[in-house]
Design an enzyme around this catalytic site. Structure first.
Site, PDB file in Angstrom:
ATOM      1  N   GLN A 117      -4.881 -40.724  21.464  1.00  7.17           N
ATOM      2  CA  GLN A 117      -4.965 -39.762  20.357  1.00  7.17           C
ATOM      3  C   GLN A 117      -3.579 -39.575  19.747  1.00  7.17           C
ATOM      4  OE1 GLN A 117      -7.644 -36.231  21.833  1.00  7.17           O
ATOM      5  NE2 GLN A 117      -6.806 -37.291  23.584  1.00  7.17           N
ATOM      6  N   ASN A 118      -2.587 -40.207  20.352  1.00  6.56           N
ATOM      7  CA  ASN A 118      -1.208 -39.985  19.915  1.00  6.56           C
ATOM      8  C   ASN A 118      -0.889 -40.785  18.658  1.00  6.56           C
ATOM      9  OD1 ASN A 118      -1.071 -38.419  22.143  1.00  6.56           O
ATOM     10  ND2 ASN A 118       0.147 -39.830  23.369  1.00  6.56           N
TER      11      ASN A 118
ATOM     12  N   HIS B 269      -6.318 -41.336  16.131  1.00  6.46           N
ATOM     13  CA  HIS B 269      -5.877 -40.346  15.142  1.00  6.46           C
ATOM     14  C   HIS B 269      -4.814 -40.899  14.209  1.00  6.46           C
ATOM     15  CE1 HIS B 269      -7.442 -36.871  17.901  1.00  6.46           C
ATOM     16  NE2 HIS B 269      -8.408 -37.494  17.245  1.00  6.46           N
TER      17      HIS B 269
HETATM   18  P1  OAD Z   1      -2.897 -31.011  23.527  1.00  2.87           P
HETATM   19  O1  OAD Z   1      -1.593 -30.405  23.154  1.00  2.87           O
HETATM   20  O2  OAD Z   1      -4.143 -30.329  23.083  1.00  2.87           O
HETATM   21  O3  OAD Z   1      -2.978 -31.170  25.109  1.00  2.87           O
HETATM   22  C1  OAD Z   1      -1.909 -31.714  25.824  1.00  2.87           C
HETATM   23  C2  OAD Z   1      -2.304 -31.771  27.291  1.00  2.87           C
HETATM   24  O4  OAD Z   1      -1.272 -32.435  27.996  1.00  2.87           O
HETATM   25  C3  OAD Z   1      -2.494 -30.411  27.947  1.00  2.87           C
HETATM   26  O5  OAD Z   1      -3.726 -30.413  28.677  1.00  2.87           O
HETATM   27  C4  OAD Z   1      -1.302 -30.287  28.898  1.00  2.87           C
HETATM   28  O6  OAD Z   1      -1.618 -29.548  30.091  1.00  2.87           O
HETATM   29  C5  OAD Z   1      -1.036 -31.743  29.205  1.00  2.87           C
HETATM   30  N1  OAD Z   1       0.346 -32.063  29.602  1.00  2.87           N
HETATM   31  C6  OAD Z   1       1.506 -31.464  29.259  1.00  2.87           C
HETATM   32  N2  OAD Z   1       2.564 -32.093  29.826  1.00  2.87           N
HETATM   33  C7  OAD Z   1       2.051 -33.123  30.535  1.00  2.87           C
HETATM   34  C8  OAD Z   1       2.625 -34.165  31.338  1.00  2.87           C
HETATM   35  N3  OAD Z   1       3.950 -34.273  31.535  1.00  2.87           N
HETATM   36  N4  OAD Z   1       1.792 -35.059  31.920  1.00  2.87           N
HETATM   37  C9  OAD Z   1       0.442 -34.971  31.744  1.00  2.87           C
HETATM   38  N5  OAD Z   1      -0.140 -34.029  30.992  1.00  2.87           N
HETATM   39  C10 OAD Z   1       0.641 -33.122  30.389  1.00  2.87           C
HETATM   40  O7  OAD Z   1      -2.840 -32.533  23.023  1.00  2.87           O
HETATM   41  P2  OAD Z   1      -4.055 -33.546  22.797  1.00  2.87           P
HETATM   42  O8  OAD Z   1      -5.115 -33.351  23.806  1.00  2.87           O
HETATM   43  O9  OAD Z   1      -3.459 -34.895  22.647  1.00  2.87           O
HETATM   44  O10 OAD Z   1      -4.874 -34.347  16.543  1.00  2.87           O
HETATM   45  O11 OAD Z   1      -4.583 -33.067  21.386  1.00  2.87           O
HETATM   46  C11 OAD Z   1      -5.633 -33.740  20.754  1.00  2.87           C
HETATM   47  C12 OAD Z   1      -5.405 -33.755  19.260  1.00  2.87           C
HETATM   48  O12 OAD Z   1      -5.196 -32.413  18.786  1.00  2.87           O
HETATM   49  C13 OAD Z   1      -4.155 -34.483  18.813  1.00  2.87           C
HETATM   50  O13 OAD Z   1      -4.335 -35.888  18.713  1.00  2.87           O
HETATM   51  C14 OAD Z   1      -3.888 -33.875  17.474  1.00  2.87           C
HETATM   52  C15 OAD Z   1      -4.126 -32.418  17.786  1.00  2.87           C
HETATM   53  O14 OAD Z   1      -4.512 -31.613  16.715  1.00  2.87           O
HETATM   54  C16 OAD Z   1      -4.485 -34.878  15.373  1.00  2.87           C
HETATM   55  O15 OAD Z   1      -3.337 -34.952  15.031  1.00  2.87           O
HETATM   56  C17 OAD Z   1      -5.621 -35.356  14.546  1.00  2.87           C
END
Ligand code: OAD
Length: 249
Positions: free
Chosen positions: A98-99, A116
């Site tokens: 998703q990155n 994305h």
């Molecule tokens: P989020 O910011 O929603 O979630 C990030 C996740 O990573 C959280 O569950 C954290 O607990 C976890 N996390 C943090 N540090 C970490 C580490 N060192 N190792 C492992 N996990 C860690 O990000 P996404 O799930 O990627 O959309 O968000 C999904 C989408 O929402 C993104 O692609 C973006 C955003 O709006 C668009 O840009 C279209």
């Protein structure tokens, strides 16, 4: 029940489903983490929608150029490197992210499915053609600085970031390939994602429904519903290299 790392070495088709947490240890902020998440500080409605770009293209372009600058200055971390290594160890691996950064590619992962979009593929807001010009390395001292977008060499329209904004459809062929892989795989690693954004969040569910084992890697414990779902609590940059070491020892 604990997840047995040896199952990684036995898998025929591994799917990796990655989110912002994978890049967190490279210094790229996530979206929803308390205090540090981007959506804690910025309003997505003003920055990540078609409407926002229509109303203030320079604000939106400047914000994404600031993010691109941060990515260009960052390096892949041990999580990206371990996933690239895993692709060399198993018969088949599909990496779905998703990155919008390119850190998986720079770590050596081939053919990444970017659900994305990407910060590195700008396109015309008017005619949708990819931007042909060279984007200079941005020099933005502030994260809220406005910057006029460049113009399309074909139609003179404004150039927009090549990312998927809220309310926009995901790239259909990429989404189809991702769903197919989730349905076919025998093991799915869901790494560093909150799993809150649809339709991407369906991917681990699809894998589970089709009989795969699903392993979540996240510092926040993830709720597991099925017997074949596991939550490994910790940072991806620590857990993934350790998992590989144990799997292929
Ligand atoms: P989020 O910011 O929603 O979630 C990030 C996740 O990573 C959280 O569950 C954290 O607990 C976890 N996390 C943090 N540090 C970490 C580490 N060192 N190792 C492992 N996990 C860690 O990000 P996404 O799930 O990627 O959309 O968000 C999904 C989408 O929402 C993104 O692609 C973006 C955003 O709006 C668009 O840009 C279209």
């Amino acid at each position: 029940m604990q997840f047995d790392p040896k199952r990684l070495a036995q898998a025929r088709h591994v799917v990796v489903f990655s989110g912002a947490g994978v890049s967190a240890q490279s210094g790229i902020p996530t979206f929803r983490d308390a205090l540090t998440g981007l959506w804690e500080h910025f309003d997505p409605a003003r920055l990540a929608t078609v409407q926002a770009f229509r109303e203030d293209p320079a604000l939106v372009w400047g914000w994404y150029e600031w993010r691109r600058q941060k990515v260009l200055q960052a390096q892949p971390n041990p999580a990206h490197l371990a996933l690239a290594e895993l692709a060399r160890r198993v018969p088949r691996l599909t990496l779905i992210t998703q990155n919008v950064d390119d850190l998986h590619e720079r770590a050596g992962s081939p053919s990444v499915l970017h659900l994305h979009g990407s910060l590195h593929t700008p396109k015309c807001f008017a005619c949708n053609r990819p931007f042909k010009g060279q984007l200079p390395l941005p020099d933005l001292p502030e994260q809220g600085a406005s910057l006029e977008p460049p113009r399309c060499t074909g139609c003179n329209g404004k150039i927009r970031p090549g990312v998927v904004w809220f309310g926009e459809p995901l790239p259909q062929a990429t989404l189809k390939a991702a769903f197919n892989a989730a349905e076919e795989c025998d093991l799915l690693l869901s790494v560093g994602t909150s799993g809150l954004v649809q339709p991407a969040a369906r991917i681990p569910q699809l894998a589970l429904q089709h009989g795969a084992c699903v392993v979540h890697i996240n510092p926040q414990p993830q709720a597991c519903t099925g017997a074949e779902e596991y939550s490994l609590k910790g940072k991806a940059g620590q857990l993934l290299p350790e998992l590989l070491r144990q799997a292929f020892a």
